[in-house]
Scaffold this motif. Sequence first.
Motif, PDB file in Angstrom:
ATOM      1  N   ARG A 153       3.301  -0.383  -3.648  1.00 18.88           N
ATOM      2  CA  ARG A 153       3.151  -0.268  -2.203  1.00 18.88           C
ATOM      3  C   ARG A 153       2.434   1.041  -1.879  1.00 18.88           C
ATOM      4  O   ARG A 153       2.744   2.088  -2.437  1.00 18.88           O
ATOM      5  CB  ARG A 153       4.508  -0.314  -1.507  1.00 18.88           C
ATOM      6  N   MET A 154       1.469   0.956  -0.957  1.00 18.05           N
ATOM      7  CA  MET A 154       0.632   2.096  -0.633  1.00 18.05           C
ATOM      8  C   MET A 154       0.964   2.623   0.756  1.00 18.05           C
ATOM      9  O   MET A 154       0.796   1.909   1.755  1.00 18.05           O
ATOM     10  CB  MET A 154      -0.848   1.702  -0.713  1.00 18.05           C
ATOM     11  N   TRP A 155       1.420   3.875   0.801  1.00 24.43           N
ATOM     12  CA  TRP A 155       1.747   4.486   2.085  1.00 24.43           C
ATOM     13  C   TRP A 155       0.537   4.503   3.004  1.00 24.43           C
ATOM     14  O   TRP A 155       0.657   4.260   4.207  1.00 24.43           O
ATOM     15  CB  TRP A 155       2.247   5.914   1.852  1.00 24.43           C
ATOM     16  N   SER A 156      -0.640   4.787   2.447  1.00 26.86           N
ATOM     17  CA  SER A 156      -1.848   4.900   3.266  1.00 26.86           C
ATOM     18  C   SER A 156      -2.335   3.552   3.786  1.00 26.86           C
ATOM     19  O   SER A 156      -3.213   3.511   4.653  1.00 26.86           O
ATOM     20  CB  SER A 156      -2.972   5.556   2.457  1.00 26.86           C
ATOM     21  N   MET A 157      -1.785   2.475   3.269  1.00 27.27           N
ATOM     22  CA  MET A 157      -2.168   1.128   3.710  1.00 27.27           C
ATOM     23  C   MET A 157      -0.975   0.416   4.342  1.00 27.27           C
ATOM     24  O   MET A 157      -0.797  -0.789   4.170  1.00 27.27           O
ATOM     25  CB  MET A 157      -2.701   0.320   2.514  1.00 27.27           C
ATOM     26  N   ASP A 158      -0.150   1.158   5.063  1.00 33.27           N
ATOM     27  CA  ASP A 158       1.008   0.586   5.769  1.00 33.27           C
ATOM     28  C   ASP A 158       1.953  -0.141   4.815  1.00 33.27           C
ATOM     29  O   ASP A 158       2.488  -1.207   5.138  1.00 33.27           O
ATOM     30  CB  ASP A 158       0.550  -0.366   6.884  1.00 33.27           C
ATOM     31  N   GLU A 159       2.156   0.458   3.637  1.00 30.92           N
ATOM     32  CA  GLU A 159       3.097  -0.059   2.628  1.00 30.92           C
ATOM     33  C   GLU A 159       2.685  -1.410   2.041  1.00 30.92           C
ATOM     34  O   GLU A 159       3.506  -2.137   1.499  1.00 30.92           O
ATOM     35  CB  GLU A 159       4.520  -0.150   3.209  1.00 30.92           C
ATOM     36  N   ARG A 160       1.407  -1.733   2.150  1.00 29.19           N
ATOM     37  CA  ARG A 160       0.931  -2.979   1.541  1.00 29.19           C
ATOM     38  C   ARG A 160       0.806  -2.838   0.029  1.00 29.19           C
ATOM     39  O   ARG A 160       0.532  -1.753  -0.480  1.00 29.19           O
ATOM     40  CB  ARG A 160      -0.441  -3.353   2.102  1.00 29.19           C
ATOM     41  N   ARG A 161       0.989  -3.949  -0.663  1.00 27.51           N
ATOM     42  CA  ARG A 161       0.617  -4.053  -2.074  1.00 27.51           C
ATOM     43  C   ARG A 161      -0.688  -4.836  -2.137  1.00 27.51           C
ATOM     44  O   ARG A 161      -0.829  -5.884  -1.505  1.00 27.51           O
ATOM     45  CB  ARG A 161       1.703  -4.763  -2.884  1.00 27.51           C
ATOM     46  N   LEU A 162      -1.641  -4.312  -2.892  1.00 30.22           N
ATOM     47  CA  LEU A 162      -2.952  -4.945  -2.973  1.00 30.22           C
ATOM     48  C   LEU A 162      -3.051  -5.793  -4.235  1.00 30.22           C
ATOM     49  O   LEU A 162      -2.483  -5.444  -5.274  1.00 30.22           O
ATOM     50  CB  LEU A 162      -4.056  -3.899  -2.971  1.00 30.22           C
TER      51      LEU A 162
END
Length: 314
Positions: free
Chosen positions: A299-308
Amino acid sequence: MNTQPRIVDLLENDRFDGYLMVKSAAVKQDKNGRDYLTMTLGDISGEIDAKVWNFDLDTPKPGDVLSICGTYIEYNVRPQLKVNLLSPAEPDYDCMELLVPCAPLSPEVMLDYIWSVVTDFNNADLNNLVSTRLEECKDKLPYYPAAKNLHHAERSGLLHHMYDMLRTAEGICSVYTYLDRDLLNAGIILHDLCKIEEMDADEFGNVSGYTATGNLLGHLVKGVMELDRIGRETKVDPELLMVLEHMILAHHDRPEYGSPKPPMFPEAEVLHTLDMMDARLYEMKRALDSIKPGQFTDRMWSMDERRLYKRSEN
């Protein structure tokens, strides 16, 4: 072809002959009272401890680049580089890319393009404003990053961010022909320039922290202040100065992101959108480059906690 070796290759080659960056260094004494130099050296592939006996140089400082000739050994079950020869070095740009994260193009190439955009301005006031700010920032702009940790946290990252936004704006202006191309391009070049005053960075793009100006004012407010100073000195049209200041102040869109006003005309909206898109695509590419096809990122904090997800290439 770049033949600069990497630390990660040491296990296979047993020998290193190239450039490394000093992360830390100190002079110590062995049990017989002899001085030796102990260092942590690094590149983009990792770090390694190094020892130098019988050295005759001043103690290197963090951030120094050294030309190193040494051999890989294991000491107490830990990898170590035994340095046989070393000297201060100034690697070329291609080698620099393997020492620290760097923009994909040299600063000279990106600056040439940016100046060509400014030269094509039809509006004399915008040309004067942007040219003056670029001249004021010319010493640091070639190597400054755009962030400490997030998007374009790389050597020449500020130029990279600016360059890609300008190129994308060309396509947008060819579709939305009512946009003021000069105003949009001026906003792109100016919007993050005061990150140079917001962060402390060395010539390799490593950020050690934020300045008092960065902590107390930030690059949006400082950017408006610098622009207002130049505009008043050169008697720029007041309305043009005001809308350009608004673009800088509004490019983060929301108060929680640092903008007291949202974008309130088309060029300001496009600047915000381009800024967000370029930042997010950079973060996505960097994260996806670190995983294999078919895998998800954390999960990416900079992407609103999205997993890519990294799709398979067909």
